[in-house]
Design a protein around this motif. Structure first.
Motif, PDB file in Angstrom:
ATOM      1  N   ALA A  57     -15.746  -8.902   5.220  1.00  0.00           N
ATOM      2  CA  ALA A  57     -16.861  -8.210   5.884  1.00  0.00           C
ATOM      3  C   ALA A  57     -18.130  -9.054   5.735  1.00  0.00           C
ATOM      4  O   ALA A  57     -18.057 -10.269   5.540  1.00  0.00           O
ATOM      5  N   CYS A  58     -19.274  -8.383   5.767  1.00  0.00           N
ATOM      6  CA  CYS A  58     -20.559  -9.093   5.815  1.00  0.00           C
ATOM      7  C   CYS A  58     -20.793 -10.022   4.625  1.00  0.00           C
ATOM      8  O   CYS A  58     -21.461 -11.050   4.753  1.00  0.00           O
ATOM      9  N   GLY A 122     -19.710  -8.499  -4.255  1.00  0.00           N
ATOM     10  CA  GLY A 122     -20.437  -7.405  -3.611  1.00  0.00           C
ATOM     11  C   GLY A 122     -19.992  -6.022  -4.040  1.00  0.00           C
ATOM     12  O   GLY A 122     -18.906  -5.827  -4.597  1.00  0.00           O
ATOM     13  N   ALA A 123     -20.874  -5.056  -3.772  1.00  0.00           N
ATOM     14  CA  ALA A 123     -20.630  -3.681  -4.194  1.00  0.00           C
ATOM     15  C   ALA A 123     -19.390  -3.091  -3.539  1.00  0.00           C
ATOM     16  O   ALA A 123     -18.639  -2.335  -4.166  1.00  0.00           O
ATOM     17  N   PRO A 153     -25.878  -7.660   0.354  1.00  0.00           N
ATOM     18  CA  PRO A 153     -24.862  -8.582  -0.162  1.00  0.00           C
ATOM     19  C   PRO A 153     -25.431  -9.394  -1.310  1.00  0.00           C
ATOM     20  O   PRO A 153     -26.638  -9.563  -1.401  1.00  0.00           O
TER      21      PRO A 153
HETATM   22  S1  SF4 Z   1     -21.545  -5.218  -0.245  1.00  0.00           S
HETATM   23 FE1  SF4 Z   1     -22.978  -5.001   1.485  1.00  0.00          FE
HETATM   24  S2  SF4 Z   1     -22.930  -7.020   2.487  1.00  0.00           S
HETATM   25 FE2  SF4 Z   1     -21.090  -6.885   1.178  1.00  0.00          FE
HETATM   26  S3  SF4 Z   1     -19.444  -6.107   2.503  1.00  0.00           S
HETATM   27 FE3  SF4 Z   1     -20.438  -4.332   1.505  1.00  0.00          FE
HETATM   28  S4  SF4 Z   1     -21.996  -3.638   2.988  1.00  0.00           S
HETATM   29 FE4  SF4 Z   1     -21.416  -5.737   3.550  1.00  0.00          FE
END
Ligand code: SF4
Length: 183
Positions: A57-58, A122-123, A153
């Motif tokens: 993902a992002c 990331g979370a 992120p």
């Molecule tokens: S932690 Fe934030 S940037 Fe990373 S995948 Fe999840 S939503 Fe996207």
């Protein structure tokens, strides 16, 4: 094992990270020569980590940024992103893990040769983040994780810091030579 928060096939949530226990047992009988060899092999390994080209993902955008010229992960010997799990020794979980992707991630992880490591970036990957619902699963229920990176992120510098922590962990590993020689 307790019932996981997310639902899914039981084998998906069975832990596969008991290697650390085996490692500790073999380390107990290390001699001076093997200890020195361990240090040399660990030094080579930590400076030639090959991550897998793999984004969910992002967060993956920040991971790509880390490998580009501004941050330049080549300074740490980890710029060789591989297209095949069989040529990789680091899996960076960059993004949320859905129930649908979890078996794929585990399959890819199991295709990577030993030794191998994983970073949860990331979370979302670590705890499903802001998407706390039935569709997602924390990645440590799927594969063993060595380093967790907080943030949403995380910045590329944070991922580089995670890589440095992983290098420290690899350098401190014991029993490397015996594992290499299958002793
Ligand atoms: S932690 Fe934030 S940037 Fe990373 S995948 Fe999840 S939503 Fe996207």
């Amino acid at each position: 094992m307790e019932t996981p928060f997310a639902s899914g096939p039981a084998e998906l949530f069975a832990r596969i990270d008991n290697a650390a226990i085996d490692n500790a047992a073999s380390a107990a009988s290390e001699g001076v020569l093997f200890a020195k060899l361990d240090q040399a092999i660990n030094w080579a390994r930590k400076n030639s980590i090959w991550p897998m080209s793999f984004g969910l993902a992002c967060c993956a955008i920040e991971m790509m940024s880390m490998s580009a010229s501004r941050f330049d992960i080549a300074r740490f010997g980890a710029e060789v992103f591989r297209g095949s799990p069989r040529q990789s020794d680091l899996m960076i979980i960059a993004g949320r893990v859905s129930n649908k992707m979890a078996p794929v991630i585990r399959h890819l992880y199991q295709q990577m040769p030993e030794p191998k490591w994983a970073i949860s970036m990331g979370a979302c990957a670590t705890s499903t983040g802001v998407f706390n619902n039935y569709a997602l699963v924390p990645v440590n229920q799927v594969i063993p994780i060595d380093v967790y990176v907080p943030g949403c992120p995380p910045r590329p510098e944070q991922l580089i810091h995670a890589l440095m922590l992983l290098q420290r962990k690899i350098q401190a590993e014991s029993g490397t030579t015996k594992n290499v020689l299958n002793l």
